[in-house]
Design an enzyme around this catalytic site. Structure first.
Site, mmCIF file in Angstrom:
data_model
loop_
_atom_site.group_PDB
_atom_site.id
_atom_site.type_symbol
_atom_site.label_atom_id
_atom_site.label_comp_id
_atom_site.label_asym_id
_atom_site.label_seq_id
_atom_site.Cartn_x
_atom_site.Cartn_y
_atom_site.Cartn_z
ATOM 1 N N GLU A 146 0.848 -1.193 0.000
ATOM 2 C CA GLU A 146 0.000 0.000 0.000
ATOM 3 C C GLU A 146 0.881 1.239 0.000
ATOM 4 O O GLU A 146 1.865 1.304 0.750
ATOM 5 C CB GLU A 146 -0.909 0.071 1.242
ATOM 6 C CG GLU A 146 -2.082 -0.862 1.261
ATOM 7 C CD GLU A 146 -2.953 -0.649 2.505
ATOM 8 O OE1 GLU A 146 -2.829 0.414 3.150
ATOM 9 O OE2 GLU A 146 -3.747 -1.547 2.837
ATOM 10 N N GLU A 155 -13.823 5.287 -0.214
ATOM 11 C CA GLU A 155 -14.621 4.324 0.555
ATOM 12 C C GLU A 155 -15.396 5.068 1.649
ATOM 13 O O GLU A 155 -14.834 5.439 2.675
ATOM 14 C CB GLU A 155 -13.715 3.249 1.161
ATOM 15 C CG GLU A 155 -12.992 2.414 0.106
ATOM 16 C CD GLU A 155 -11.998 1.444 0.718
ATOM 17 O OE1 GLU A 155 -12.427 0.373 1.195
ATOM 18 O OE2 GLU A 155 -10.792 1.766 0.729
ATOM 19 N N LYS A 212 -15.579 4.101 5.719
ATOM 20 C CA LYS A 212 -14.404 3.997 6.587
ATOM 21 C C LYS A 212 -14.505 5.030 7.706
ATOM 22 O O LYS A 212 -14.881 6.187 7.478
ATOM 23 C CB LYS A 212 -13.116 4.208 5.785
ATOM 24 C CG LYS A 212 -12.859 3.140 4.740
ATOM 25 C CD LYS A 212 -11.482 3.237 4.138
ATOM 26 C CE LYS A 212 -10.448 2.658 5.064
ATOM 27 N NZ LYS A 212 -9.114 2.530 4.402
ATOM 28 N N GLU A 264 -9.561 9.647 5.491
ATOM 29 C CA GLU A 264 -9.603 8.188 5.476
ATOM 30 C C GLU A 264 -10.595 7.644 4.449
ATOM 31 O O GLU A 264 -10.468 6.512 3.988
ATOM 32 C CB GLU A 264 -9.956 7.651 6.869
ATOM 33 C CG GLU A 264 -8.864 7.852 7.903
ATOM 34 C CD GLU A 264 -7.556 7.177 7.498
ATOM 35 O OE1 GLU A 264 -7.580 5.988 7.143
ATOM 36 O OE2 GLU A 264 -6.515 7.859 7.509
#
Length: 483
Positions: free
Chosen positions: A293, A347, A350, A356
């Site tokens: 990542e 997303e 999250k 985030e």
């Protein structure tokens, strides 16, 4: 003269299948022949250039508004992404990537580590039901067992190596232990020291599971996997880390490791070398390191001033070039390093700060959040299906009054000297349908047009191109319009 004619006939027969396939894809015979000859010469003359660091993308799914897995697989192929990481073994996702040529790294979530570590039968059943029915149609090179376990709220560190061992045993039983590698991912928090890089050291409190894991990785020729985020280094300590240094910017000031004299021009290399030195300190010098990542958020709260689309584009663009060029790091120059960019989508489920939820390259409707060349080949704008979007409300399409010969010649030029990536309109690719010369030429014309300033000249194509204010996406690449 007779020999030349015979050779030409033999040549046409030899390339007959490719000719027919290329004709269906609207490429000339001579372009089809060159598609074979040029790569072959390249392989013969420059064999060392055919390998190199790989760029993948993480496909997180902690959201309630994402496209279906089959649409995601189409998007991945459209943008020439060859390597994807998911965090579980979702069957629908695994099935969606079958026969795509995309390598899919799958994962065992932390929540499954107890079951996987306790009983071999649990792992055998999982492999039989979730993996084997779809392999090798879906290419699975890696299984990650646990993710950043040292960051988990529940201490599951002791379960990782037993679970990895059981997965390895299950793979051995079916003869796949050489083809599918088993590892686990770590945050940089697994180190107790990361600066200067030469002082990199693992946190001694993790030694009880780290050393057995490292021995497992060496024994099974699997990589050590780590997630690296220069963004957090800058966000948490902006007075000590400059933004330009975190972004790979050429204007950043160099940082010199006082112990080695090595010069660092970016935070990513410094973090990666800290991992290398930590491994060397434990005498694991030959262990491959893979970055599973890395990325930069495109949006954040008012206090997260560095979380912007411009910074995300800058970081990821520079990271891709760094990897593709096999730049390596100061401690390991020229080292081939595989990196997975986080993440494919924003997303929305999250928890935590605004940033985030905003690490994505694409919105849920599959349009790009910002332009990014994921291949590292140039500065091609890959927004929404090969430049089907418009920067000024205009598009360039093929004239319906143009002759087939003129259109074919213009298409050959666009896909050749014009440097347009025409892979999306080849057979079995997402924008191949509708399979007409006008549609394929329009796709290539508009790609060239948008990449070259959307000017009148960029839509000329010898008089075969015409500008329009009507969005042609629903005609030229219908799948992009499907929800």
């Amino acid at each position: 003269m007779v020999e030349e004619i015979l050779f030409e006939e033999e040549e046409r027969e030899h390339f007959g299948k490719l000719w027919r396939k290329s004709k269906a894809g609207h490429l000339s015979f001579f372009m089809a022949r060159e598609l074979l000859v040029i790569p072959l010469l390249f392989l013969l003359l420059f064999p060392g250039l055919c390998s190199g660091g790989k760029i993948g993308v993480c496909y997180g799914r902690n959201a309630d508004d994402l496209p279906t897995p089959d649409k995601v697989a189409q998007l991945v192929r459209l943008h020439s992404i060859k390597y994807v990481r998911i965090y579980d073994s979702n069957i629908q996702v695994i099935k969606a990537f079958a026969n795509t040529g995309v390598e899919l790294m799958i994962g065992v979530p932390n929540s499954d580590l107890l079951a996987f570590s306790q009983y071999q039968s649990n792992v055998d059943t999982w492999l039989k039901n979730s993996i084997l029915p779809y392999y090798p149609a879906t290419m699975i090179p890696y299984i990650t067992v646990g993710a950043e376990v040292t960051e988990s709220r529940i201490n599951v560190s002791a379960l990782v190596v037993p679970a990895m061992t059981n997965v390895q045993t299950a793979l051995k039983k079916v003869g796949l232990h050489k083809k599918i590698k088993v590892s686990s991912t770590h945050s940089l928090g697994v180190l107790s020291r990361s600066f200067p890089p030469s002082a990199g050291a693992f946190n001694s409190s993790y030694a009880f599971f780290l050393r057995p894991m490292l021995e497992f990785l060496v024994e099974n020729e699997s990589p050590f996997m780590v997630d690296l985020y220069p963004y957090y280094a800058y966000r948490d300590s902006p007075s000590n880390v400059s933004l330009s240094y975190a972004l790979f910017s050429s204007s950043s000031s160099d940082v010199i490791d006082p112990n080695t004299g090595l010069v660092y021009t970016n935070m990513f290399d410094a973090q990666l070398d800290a991992v290398f030195f930590a491994l060397m300190a434990l005498n694991f010098r030959t262990l491959e390191v893979m970055v599973t990542e890395s990325g930069w958020p495109n949006k954040g709260s008012a206090k997260e001033t560095a979380a912007t689309t411009d910074n995300a584009q800058t970081y990821n663009t520079n990271l891709i070039r760094h990897v593709i060029n096999d730049t390596g790091t100061p401690a390991k120059p020229g080292e081939e390093i595989d990196v997975y960019i986080f993440s494919l989508f924003n997303e929305n489920r999250k928890p935590g700060l605004e940033s985030e939820r905003n690490w994505g390259l694409f919105y849920p409707d599959r349009t790009s959040i910002y332009s990014l060349d994921l291949t590292g080949r140039g500065n091609v704008d890959v927004i929404t299906g090969g430049n089907m979007t418009s920067s000024n409300g205009t598009w360039c399409v093929a004239s319906t009054n143009a002759s087939e010969l003129d259109l074919q010649n213009a298409l050959d030029w666009a896909c050749g000297p014009g440097n347009v990536d025409c892979s999306a309109i080849q057979p079995s690719q997402p924008c191949y349908q509708p399979d007409t010369l006008v549609s394929h030429a329009s796709y290539a014309f508009n790609s060239y047009y948008q990449q070259n300033g959307a000017t009148d000249v960029a839509c000329s194509f010898g008089g075969t191109g015409v500008r329009t204010t009507k969005d042609p996406t629903h005609i030229l690449c219908p799948w992009l319009m499907v929800d």
